[in-house]
Design a protein around this motif. Sequence first.
Motif, PDB file in Angstrom:
ATOM      1  N   ASN A  98      -1.086  -7.991   7.570  1.00 25.96           N
ATOM      2  CA  ASN A  98      -2.494  -8.202   7.252  1.00 25.96           C
ATOM      3  C   ASN A  98      -2.865  -7.749   5.845  1.00 25.96           C
ATOM      4  OD1 ASN A  98      -2.931  -9.220   9.806  1.00 25.96           O
ATOM      5  ND2 ASN A  98      -3.448  -7.223  10.682  1.00 25.96           N
ATOM      6  N   ARG A  99      -2.111  -6.822   5.304  1.00 27.01           N
ATOM      7  CA  ARG A  99      -2.411  -6.305   3.976  1.00 27.01           C
ATOM      8  C   ARG A  99      -1.853  -7.199   2.872  1.00 27.01           C
ATOM      9  NH1 ARG A  99      -0.581  -0.284   1.798  1.00 27.01           N
ATOM     10  NH2 ARG A  99      -1.050  -0.644  -0.412  1.00 27.01           N
ATOM     11  N   GLY A 100      -0.723  -7.854   3.134  1.00 26.06           N
ATOM     12  CA  GLY A 100      -0.132  -8.720   2.128  1.00 26.06           C
ATOM     13  C   GLY A 100       1.378  -8.813   2.281  1.00 26.06           C
ATOM     14  N   ASP A 101       2.042  -9.212   1.196  1.00 25.49           N
ATOM     15  CA  ASP A 101       3.505  -9.347   1.190  1.00 25.49           C
ATOM     16  C   ASP A 101       4.151  -8.000   0.911  1.00 25.49           C
ATOM     17  OD1 ASP A 101       3.315 -12.128   1.549  1.00 25.49           O
ATOM     18  OD2 ASP A 101       3.059 -12.443  -0.608  1.00 25.49           O
ATOM     19  N   TYR A 102       5.281  -7.762   1.560  1.00 26.85           N
ATOM     20  CA  TYR A 102       5.988  -6.503   1.321  1.00 26.85           C
ATOM     21  C   TYR A 102       7.488  -6.713   1.473  1.00 26.85           C
ATOM     22  CZ  TYR A 102       6.353  -6.129   6.443  1.00 26.85           C
ATOM     23  OH  TYR A 102       6.633  -6.361   7.768  1.00 26.85           O
ATOM     24  N   ILE A 103       8.228  -5.715   1.021  1.00 27.67           N
ATOM     25  CA  ILE A 103       9.683  -5.737   1.102  1.00 27.67           C
ATOM     26  C   ILE A 103      10.157  -4.313   1.329  1.00 27.67           C
ATOM     27  CG2 ILE A 103      10.107  -5.423  -1.376  1.00 27.67           C
ATOM     28  CD1 ILE A 103      12.315  -7.580  -1.098  1.00 27.67           C
ATOM     29  N   PHE A 104      11.283  -4.150   2.039  1.00 32.41           N
ATOM     30  CA  PHE A 104      11.805  -2.813   2.305  1.00 32.41           C
ATOM     31  C   PHE A 104      12.831  -2.433   1.241  1.00 32.41           C
ATOM     32  CE2 PHE A 104      10.402  -3.807   6.698  1.00 32.41           C
ATOM     33  CZ  PHE A 104       9.606  -2.688   6.910  1.00 32.41           C
ATOM     34  N   VAL A 105      12.658  -1.232   0.678  1.00 30.43           N
ATOM     35  CA  VAL A 105      13.623  -0.690  -0.269  1.00 30.43           C
ATOM     36  C   VAL A 105      14.208   0.588   0.328  1.00 30.43           C
ATOM     37  CG1 VAL A 105      12.371  -1.661  -2.214  1.00 30.43           C
ATOM     38  CG2 VAL A 105      11.927   0.699  -1.518  1.00 30.43           C
ATOM     39  N   VAL A 106      15.392   0.965  -0.142  1.00 31.13           N
ATOM     40  CA  VAL A 106      16.074   2.163   0.358  1.00 31.13           C
ATOM     41  C   VAL A 106      15.894   3.288  -0.654  1.00 31.13           C
ATOM     42  CG1 VAL A 106      18.267   3.149   1.110  1.00 31.13           C
ATOM     43  CG2 VAL A 106      17.746   0.751   1.601  1.00 31.13           C
ATOM     44  N   GLU A 107      15.337   4.414  -0.165  1.00 29.71           N
ATOM     45  CA  GLU A 107      15.162   5.612  -1.005  1.00 29.71           C
ATOM     46  C   GLU A 107      15.666   6.824  -0.225  1.00 29.71           C
ATOM     47  OE1 GLU A 107      11.110   5.911  -2.146  1.00 29.71           O
ATOM     48  OE2 GLU A 107      11.108   4.070  -3.360  1.00 29.71           O
ATOM     49  N   ALA A 108      16.753   7.434  -0.693  1.00 33.07           N
ATOM     50  CA  ALA A 108      17.317   8.649  -0.069  1.00 33.07           C
ATOM     51  C   ALA A 108      17.608   8.442   1.414  1.00 33.07           C
ATOM     52  CB  ALA A 108      16.375   9.826  -0.271  1.00 33.07           C
ATOM     53  N   GLY A 109      18.190   7.312   1.743  1.00 31.97           N
ATOM     54  CA  GLY A 109      18.582   7.054   3.130  1.00 31.97           C
ATOM     55  C   GLY A 109      17.434   6.674   4.046  1.00 31.97           C
ATOM     56  N   VAL A 110      16.274   6.379   3.484  1.00 36.60           N
ATOM     57  CA  VAL A 110      15.103   6.029   4.285  1.00 36.60           C
ATOM     58  C   VAL A 110      14.552   4.690   3.781  1.00 36.60           C
ATOM     59  CG1 VAL A 110      12.769   6.709   4.977  1.00 36.60           C
ATOM     60  CG2 VAL A 110      14.556   8.441   4.699  1.00 36.60           C
ATOM     61  N   ALA A 111      14.159   3.823   4.739  1.00 33.00           N
ATOM     62  CA  ALA A 111      13.556   2.545   4.380  1.00 33.00           C
ATOM     63  C   ALA A 111      12.089   2.747   4.041  1.00 33.00           C
ATOM     64  CB  ALA A 111      13.697   1.548   5.524  1.00 33.00           C
ATOM     65  N   LYS A 112      11.664   2.232   2.894  1.00 29.65           N
ATOM     66  CA  LYS A 112      10.287   2.356   2.457  1.00 29.65           C
ATOM     67  C   LYS A 112       9.680   0.962   2.300  1.00 29.65           C
ATOM     68  CE  LYS A 112      10.073   6.901   1.758  1.00 29.65           C
ATOM     69  NZ  LYS A 112       9.106   7.790   2.445  1.00 29.65           N
ATOM     70  N   LYS A 113       8.461   0.821   2.795  1.00 27.89           N
ATOM     71  CA  LYS A 113       7.756  -0.453   2.663  1.00 27.89           C
ATOM     72  C   LYS A 113       7.055  -0.500   1.307  1.00 27.89           C
ATOM     73  CE  LYS A 113       5.367  -2.168   6.145  1.00 27.89           C
ATOM     74  NZ  LYS A 113       4.247  -2.417   7.102  1.00 27.89           N
ATOM     75  N   LYS A 114       7.377  -1.549   0.511  1.00 27.81           N
ATOM     76  CA  LYS A 114       6.766  -1.717  -0.799  1.00 27.81           C
ATOM     77  C   LYS A 114       5.970  -3.034  -0.808  1.00 27.81           C
ATOM     78  CE  LYS A 114       8.605   1.720  -3.296  1.00 27.81           C
ATOM     79  NZ  LYS A 114       7.847   2.687  -4.096  1.00 27.81           N
ATOM     80  N   TYR A 115       4.680  -2.924  -1.055  1.00 24.42           N
ATOM     81  CA  TYR A 115       3.864  -4.136  -1.155  1.00 24.42           C
ATOM     82  C   TYR A 115       4.033  -4.745  -2.544  1.00 24.42           C
ATOM     83  CZ  TYR A 115       1.670  -3.294   3.321  1.00 24.42           C
ATOM     84  OH  TYR A 115       1.457  -3.126   4.658  1.00 24.42           O
ATOM     85  N   VAL A 116       4.156  -6.073  -2.565  1.00 27.59           N
ATOM     86  CA  VAL A 116       4.458  -6.776  -3.816  1.00 27.59           C
ATOM     87  C   VAL A 116       3.516  -7.961  -3.982  1.00 27.59           C
ATOM     88  CG1 VAL A 116       6.886  -6.089  -3.782  1.00 27.59           C
ATOM     89  CG2 VAL A 116       6.196  -8.241  -2.696  1.00 27.59           C
ATOM     90  N   GLU A 117       3.439  -8.426  -5.220  1.00 24.83           N
ATOM     91  CA  GLU A 117       2.740  -9.678  -5.527  1.00 24.83           C
ATOM     92  C   GLU A 117       3.780 -10.696  -5.955  1.00 24.83           C
ATOM     93  OE1 GLU A 117      -0.498 -11.572  -8.661  1.00 24.83           O
ATOM     94  OE2 GLU A 117      -0.277  -9.387  -8.489  1.00 24.83           O
ATOM     95  N   ARG A 118       3.896 -11.737  -5.174  1.00 26.18           N
ATOM     96  CA  ARG A 118       4.939 -12.725  -5.468  1.00 26.18           C
ATOM     97  C   ARG A 118       4.434 -13.790  -6.438  1.00 26.18           C
ATOM     98  NH1 ARG A 118       6.883 -15.959  -0.458  1.00 26.18           N
ATOM     99  NH2 ARG A 118       6.422 -14.122   0.792  1.00 26.18           N
ATOM    100  N   GLY A 119       5.404 -14.327  -7.223  1.00 25.81           N
ATOM    101  CA  GLY A 119       5.105 -15.429  -8.132  1.00 25.81           C
ATOM    102  C   GLY A 119       5.727 -16.722  -7.623  1.00 25.81           C
ATOM    103  N   LYS A 120       6.395 -17.442  -8.517  1.00 23.30           N
ATOM    104  CA  LYS A 120       7.010 -18.715  -8.148  1.00 23.30           C
ATOM    105  C   LYS A 120       8.337 -18.479  -7.436  1.00 23.30           C
ATOM    106  CE  LYS A 120       4.955 -21.468 -11.863  1.00 23.30           C
ATOM    107  NZ  LYS A 120       4.269 -22.414 -10.976  1.00 23.30           N
TER     108      LYS A 120
END
Length: 377
Positions: A318-340
């Motif tokens: 509901n908030r928007g687009d996101y992607i999971f990144v790995v930081e210190a063995g933990v998955a973090k949700k990162k919200y992004v703005e996509r282009g083309k």
Amino acid sequence: MKLTYKFLPLIALAFVAISCATEDGVEAKKAELEQLKTQSNEITNQIKALEAELMTLDPEFAKQNHKSILITTANAKKGRFEHYVEVTGSVLSKKNVIISSETSGRILEVPVSEGQRIAKGAVLARIDAESIERNIDELENSLSLATTLFEKQERLWNQQIGTEVQYLEAKNRKEGLERNLASARTNLDKAEVRAPFSGTIETIDVRLGELVQPGMSMFQFVGDSDLFIEADISESYVGVLKKGDSVNVSFPSVDEDLHTRVSSVGAIINPNNRTFKVEVFLPNLPMVKPNMISVLKIQDYEHNDAVTVPSYLILSDNRGDYIFVVEAGVAKKKYVERGKTYDKHTEILEGLEGNEVLVDKGFREVGDNFNVNIVQQ
């Protein structure tokens, strides 16, 4: 022997009693097992409910209670990103002409067939020219007489015998017959319909014995040279594509690829499909023929310092687009703005720097702050 028969009923009765006792024991054990299973399910549900409540109240407990999820990773990339418009086009020829009759007469011969490749100057049809030939014979005889009379009159005129009018009339008659003879011979040449350039016969509109008139269509003829590609582009790209833009062209049927440019951009939108015409320059290639299908990749966007990720890793809520990144063995949700998006990769305009490690396989099983265990591929 009689003693054995005497005890047989007693033995049978004992077997029946033992069997009944065994069946009662099995049923009892099954009932006890079902009861224990029910109790186990109830305890498990109670444990899950209590864990969920604790995870909500105590984030540290939630972090410690998460099991590590096996994943693989992919890297965000930073570098040149290009976007192309991909459309299907058709090879056409600027030498696509209708060959018509220039004289009247009956068709005597059509020595060609549809689809046949013809060299420049080859005869496509012959028209009956008997009347023209007779007219040429008459003109040649009249010209012969007129030439003789003119020569005699010229000699007399040089001797100052006769009048100037007689000399001019003889000269004019001779020259008029010469022009008429030349015109008749030109019409005789037109009785043979010839290919104006090398190409292919698309259609034949006349048949043997048919009467034709000047201007009547006889053949559709397509030349082998001066080819170009025509494609329909969505009106949403108006102003984006322009003359001279780079184009990559591929021909699936002959496995041929080339790099060329846009030679013309249409100025009118087709109201039926909301597209405009684009012409692409095509050099002479032996394998490419008119009406061949081609795939055009026209570049409409580029960024030399773009951050890109595989498109399938981008999720939405509901908030928007996101992607999971790995930081210190933990998955973090990162919200992004996509282009083309192009070729299964998407440009990220905001949210990533380009040096992140992304959750690849297993990205649908993880959540924010989930412990992950990276599997080396």
